[in-house]
Design a protein around this motif. Structure first.
Motif, PDB file in Angstrom:
ATOM      1  N   ASP A   6       0.806  -1.221   0.000  1.00 26.06           N
ATOM      2  CA  ASP A   6       0.000   0.000   0.000  1.00 26.06           C
ATOM      3  C   ASP A   6       0.843   1.277   0.000  1.00 26.06           C
ATOM      4  OD1 ASP A   6      -2.380  -1.513   0.180  1.00 26.06           O
ATOM      5  OD2 ASP A   6      -2.179  -1.617   2.360  1.00 26.06           O
ATOM      6  N   GLU A   7       2.137   1.165   0.297  1.00 26.92           N
ATOM      7  CA  GLU A   7       3.006   2.339   0.363  1.00 26.92           C
ATOM      8  C   GLU A   7       2.976   3.079  -0.983  1.00 26.92           C
ATOM      9  OE1 GLU A   7       7.691   3.424   1.314  1.00 26.92           O
ATOM     10  OE2 GLU A   7       7.072   1.333   1.187  1.00 26.92           O
ATOM     11  N   ILE A   8       2.837   4.394  -0.935  1.00 25.11           N
ATOM     12  CA  ILE A   8       2.761   5.208  -2.155  1.00 25.11           C
ATOM     13  C   ILE A   8       4.178   5.578  -2.615  1.00 25.11           C
ATOM     14  CG2 ILE A   8       1.875   7.339  -3.205  1.00 25.11           C
ATOM     15  CD1 ILE A   8      -0.298   5.280  -2.440  1.00 25.11           C
ATOM     16  N   LEU A   9       4.431   5.342  -3.901  1.00 23.39           N
ATOM     17  CA  LEU A   9       5.736   5.629  -4.502  1.00 23.39           C
ATOM     18  C   LEU A   9       5.591   6.679  -5.591  1.00 23.39           C
ATOM     19  CD1 LEU A   9       7.027   1.981  -5.127  1.00 23.39           C
ATOM     20  CD2 LEU A   9       7.177   3.360  -3.037  1.00 23.39           C
ATOM     21  N   ASP A  10       6.655   7.466  -5.784  1.00 20.61           N
ATOM     22  CA  ASP A  10       6.735   8.323  -6.960  1.00 20.61           C
ATOM     23  C   ASP A  10       7.063   7.434  -8.149  1.00 20.61           C
ATOM     24  OD1 ASP A  10       6.269  10.815  -5.749  1.00 20.61           O
ATOM     25  OD2 ASP A  10       8.385  11.084  -5.257  1.00 20.61           O
ATOM     26  N   ILE A  11       6.359   7.625  -9.241  1.00 21.18           N
ATOM     27  CA  ILE A  11       6.649   6.926 -10.497  1.00 21.18           C
ATOM     28  C   ILE A  11       7.459   7.906 -11.341  1.00 21.18           C
ATOM     29  CG2 ILE A  11       5.664   5.804 -12.532  1.00 21.18           C
ATOM     30  CD1 ILE A  11       5.185   4.399  -9.737  1.00 21.18           C
ATOM     31  N   VAL A  12       8.564   7.424 -11.905  1.00 21.33           N
ATOM     32  CA  VAL A  12       9.494   8.309 -12.614  1.00 21.33           C
ATOM     33  C   VAL A  12       9.729   7.837 -14.042  1.00 21.33           C
ATOM     34  CG1 VAL A  12      10.640   9.075 -10.492  1.00 21.33           C
ATOM     35  CG2 VAL A  12      11.494   7.056 -11.679  1.00 21.33           C
ATOM     36  N   ASP A  13      10.227   8.750 -14.864  1.00 19.41           N
ATOM     37  CA  ASP A  13      10.537   8.420 -16.251  1.00 19.41           C
ATOM     38  C   ASP A  13      12.000   7.999 -16.391  1.00 19.41           C
ATOM     39  OD1 ASP A  13      12.073  10.773 -16.244  1.00 19.41           O
ATOM     40  OD2 ASP A  13      10.637  11.908 -17.457  1.00 19.41           O
ATOM     41  N   GLU A  14      12.443   7.839 -17.642  1.00 17.80           N
ATOM     42  CA  GLU A  14      13.816   7.377 -17.891  1.00 17.80           C
ATOM     43  C   GLU A  14      14.870   8.394 -17.465  1.00 17.80           C
ATOM     44  OE1 GLU A  14      12.271   9.305 -21.660  1.00 17.80           O
ATOM     45  OE2 GLU A  14      11.481   7.922 -20.157  1.00 17.80           O
ATOM     46  N   HIS A  15      14.437   9.637 -17.143  1.00 18.21           N
ATOM     47  CA  HIS A  15      15.359  10.683 -16.682  1.00 18.21           C
ATOM     48  C   HIS A  15      15.230  10.929 -15.173  1.00 18.21           C
ATOM     49  CE1 HIS A  15      16.140  11.424 -20.889  1.00 18.21           C
ATOM     50  NE2 HIS A  15      14.846  11.578 -21.092  1.00 18.21           N
ATOM     51  N   GLY A  31       4.865  -2.927 -13.529  1.00 18.34           N
ATOM     52  CA  GLY A  31       6.218  -2.620 -13.991  1.00 18.34           C
ATOM     53  C   GLY A  31       6.475  -1.126 -14.123  1.00 18.34           C
ATOM     54  N   LEU A  32       5.904  -0.322 -13.206  1.00 17.68           N
ATOM     55  CA  LEU A  32       6.100   1.122 -13.244  1.00 17.68           C
ATOM     56  C   LEU A  32       7.454   1.488 -12.634  1.00 17.68           C
ATOM     57  CD1 LEU A  32       2.523   2.193 -12.057  1.00 17.68           C
ATOM     58  CD2 LEU A  32       3.368   1.959 -14.417  1.00 17.68           C
ATOM     59  N   TRP A 114      14.020   0.399 -12.110  1.00 18.36           N
ATOM     60  CA  TRP A 114      13.994   1.440 -11.089  1.00 18.36           C
ATOM     61  C   TRP A 114      15.311   2.191 -11.066  1.00 18.36           C
ATOM     62  CZ3 TRP A 114      12.145  -3.492  -9.746  1.00 18.36           C
ATOM     63  CH2 TRP A 114      13.096  -4.400  -9.262  1.00 18.36           C
ATOM     64  N   TRP A 115      15.203   3.486 -10.732  1.00 21.57           N
ATOM     65  CA  TRP A 115      16.392   4.288 -10.504  1.00 21.57           C
ATOM     66  C   TRP A 115      16.966   3.855  -9.171  1.00 21.57           C
ATOM     67  CZ3 TRP A 115      19.431   6.942 -13.499  1.00 21.57           C
ATOM     68  CH2 TRP A 115      18.947   7.344 -14.748  1.00 21.57           C
ATOM     69  N   SER A 116      18.261   3.623  -9.155  1.00 18.11           N
ATOM     70  CA  SER A 116      18.942   3.019  -8.016  1.00 18.11           C
ATOM     71  C   SER A 116      20.065   3.932  -7.542  1.00 18.11           C
ATOM     72  CB  SER A 116      19.519   1.670  -8.429  1.00 18.11           C
ATOM     73  OG  SER A 116      18.512   0.857  -9.008  1.00 18.11           O
ATOM     74  N   ALA A 117      19.916   4.489  -6.348  1.00 14.31           N
ATOM     75  CA  ALA A 117      20.956   5.327  -5.750  1.00 14.31           C
ATOM     76  C   ALA A 117      21.766   4.457  -4.803  1.00 14.31           C
ATOM     77  CB  ALA A 117      20.335   6.505  -5.011  1.00 14.31           C
ATOM     78  N   VAL A 118      23.085   4.448  -4.998  1.00 16.04           N
ATOM     79  CA  VAL A 118      23.982   3.591  -4.223  1.00 16.04           C
ATOM     80  C   VAL A 118      24.727   4.445  -3.197  1.00 16.04           C
ATOM     81  CG1 VAL A 118      25.926   1.980  -4.339  1.00 16.04           C
ATOM     82  CG2 VAL A 118      24.200   2.010  -6.165  1.00 16.04           C
ATOM     83  N   TYR A 119      24.729   3.958  -1.966  1.00 13.76           N
ATOM     84  CA  TYR A 119      25.341   4.642  -0.829  1.00 13.76           C
ATOM     85  C   TYR A 119      26.262   3.677  -0.089  1.00 13.76           C
ATOM     86  CZ  TYR A 119      21.696   8.267  -1.122  1.00 13.76           C
ATOM     87  OH  TYR A 119      20.870   9.279  -1.536  1.00 13.76           O
ATOM     88  N   GLU A 120      27.061   4.262   0.823  1.00 13.33           N
ATOM     89  CA  GLU A 120      27.832   3.446   1.762  1.00 13.33           C
ATOM     90  C   GLU A 120      27.735   4.077   3.144  1.00 13.33           C
ATOM     91  OE1 GLU A 120      31.919   3.330   0.494  1.00 13.33           O
ATOM     92  OE2 GLU A 120      32.200   5.482   0.808  1.00 13.33           O
ATOM     93  N   VAL A 121      27.826   3.225   4.171  1.00 12.46           N
ATOM     94  CA  VAL A 121      27.776   3.714   5.544  1.00 12.46           C
ATOM     95  C   VAL A 121      28.552   2.737   6.432  1.00 12.46           C
ATOM     96  CG1 VAL A 121      25.640   2.516   6.267  1.00 12.46           C
ATOM     97  CG2 VAL A 121      26.243   4.736   7.285  1.00 12.46           C
ATOM     98  N   ARG A 122      29.119   3.271   7.489  1.00 11.69           N
ATOM     99  CA  ARG A 122      29.771   2.431   8.498  1.00 11.69           C
ATOM    100  C   ARG A 122      28.838   2.348   9.693  1.00 11.69           C
ATOM    101  NH1 ARG A 122      35.730   3.081  11.226  1.00 11.69           N
ATOM    102  NH2 ARG A 122      35.052   2.351  13.262  1.00 11.69           N
ATOM    103  N   CYS A 123      28.641   1.135  10.172  1.00 10.27           N
ATOM    104  CA  CYS A 123      27.751   0.898  11.314  1.00 10.27           C
ATOM    105  C   CYS A 123      28.562   0.288  12.447  1.00 10.27           C
ATOM    106  CB  CYS A 123      26.605  -0.030  10.907  1.00 10.27           C
ATOM    107  SG  CYS A 123      25.468  -0.362  12.269  1.00 10.27           S
ATOM    108  N   ASP A 124      28.814   1.089  13.459  1.00  8.60           N
ATOM    109  CA  ASP A 124      29.537   0.608  14.640  1.00  8.60           C
ATOM    110  C   ASP A 124      28.580   0.137  15.735  1.00  8.60           C
ATOM    111  OD1 ASP A 124      31.928   1.265  13.393  1.00  8.60           O
ATOM    112  OD2 ASP A 124      32.047   3.246  14.324  1.00  8.60           O
ATOM    113  N   LEU A 125      27.292   0.236  15.470  1.00  7.80           N
ATOM    114  CA  LEU A 125      26.271  -0.148  16.449  1.00  7.80           C
ATOM    115  C   LEU A 125      25.937  -1.635  16.320  1.00  7.80           C
ATOM    116  CD1 LEU A 125      23.958   2.864  15.557  1.00  7.80           C
ATOM    117  CD2 LEU A 125      25.336   2.672  17.639  1.00  7.80           C
TER     118      LEU A 125
END
Length: 173
Positions: A6-15, A31-32, A114-125
């Protein structure tokens, strides 16, 4: 009671421009194209967080992943989603803001894009992954992850992000 579908997502184009909104279940079924975040998480020793998804996941159930992450909610920024998803999936509070690395358009050629943003993080917890999302987890050395690549069945979008991240780091040297 609302479900992940049910979560609402933004649908985006090729840009990566917003062209509409849709419930997650409908976006998957039709397949949106939408937005996702992938956060590579390492512990204080530099080991990589790896997990196996639960059998109840809407997409890629029971497969292994070397990223935490998920969909970007409607109106949410990639950065906001990266921190939210990392804290939710790792079961921590107070994680530093994940560092953005790059973005790419994932497309499996079979209606999943889907547009995919890649991140990195250090988790010391100490991590306490969500039981609804994570069936198994561990922090593994890079050599162990590389050894497991041909042995385990990995989520295809995470594998694509991992391969692009390796290229990104090679190019940055």
């Amino acid at each position: 009671m609302t479900t992940p579908a049910d979560e609402i997502l933004d649908i985006v184009d090729e840009h990566d421009q917003v062209i509409g909104r849709s419930p997650r279940g409908e976006a998957y079924a039709k397949g949106l194209r939408h937005r996702c975040v992938f956060i590579q998480t390492r512990d204080a020793e530099g080991r990589l967080f790896v997990h196996r998804r639960t059998a109840t996941k809407l997409v890629f159930p029971s497969l292994y992943d070397m990223f935490v992450g998920g969909v970007v909610g409607a109106g949410e920024s990639y950065d906001e989603a990266a921190l939210r998803e990392a804290e939710e999936e790792l079961g921590v509070i107070g994680l530093p803001a994940p560092r953005f690395l790059f973005k790419f358009l994932y497309d499996d050629g079979a209606g999943r894009s889907w547009w995919s943003a890649v991140y990195e993080v250090r988790c010391d917890l100490p991590v306490r992954p969500q039981a609804e999302e994570v069936a198994w987890h561990d922090f593994l050395p890079d050599a162990e992850v590389e050894r497991r690549l041909p042995e385990w069945e990995w989520v295809p979008d995470g594998l694509a992000a991992y391969e692009r991240l390796r290229e990104h780091r090679r190019a940055a040297r």
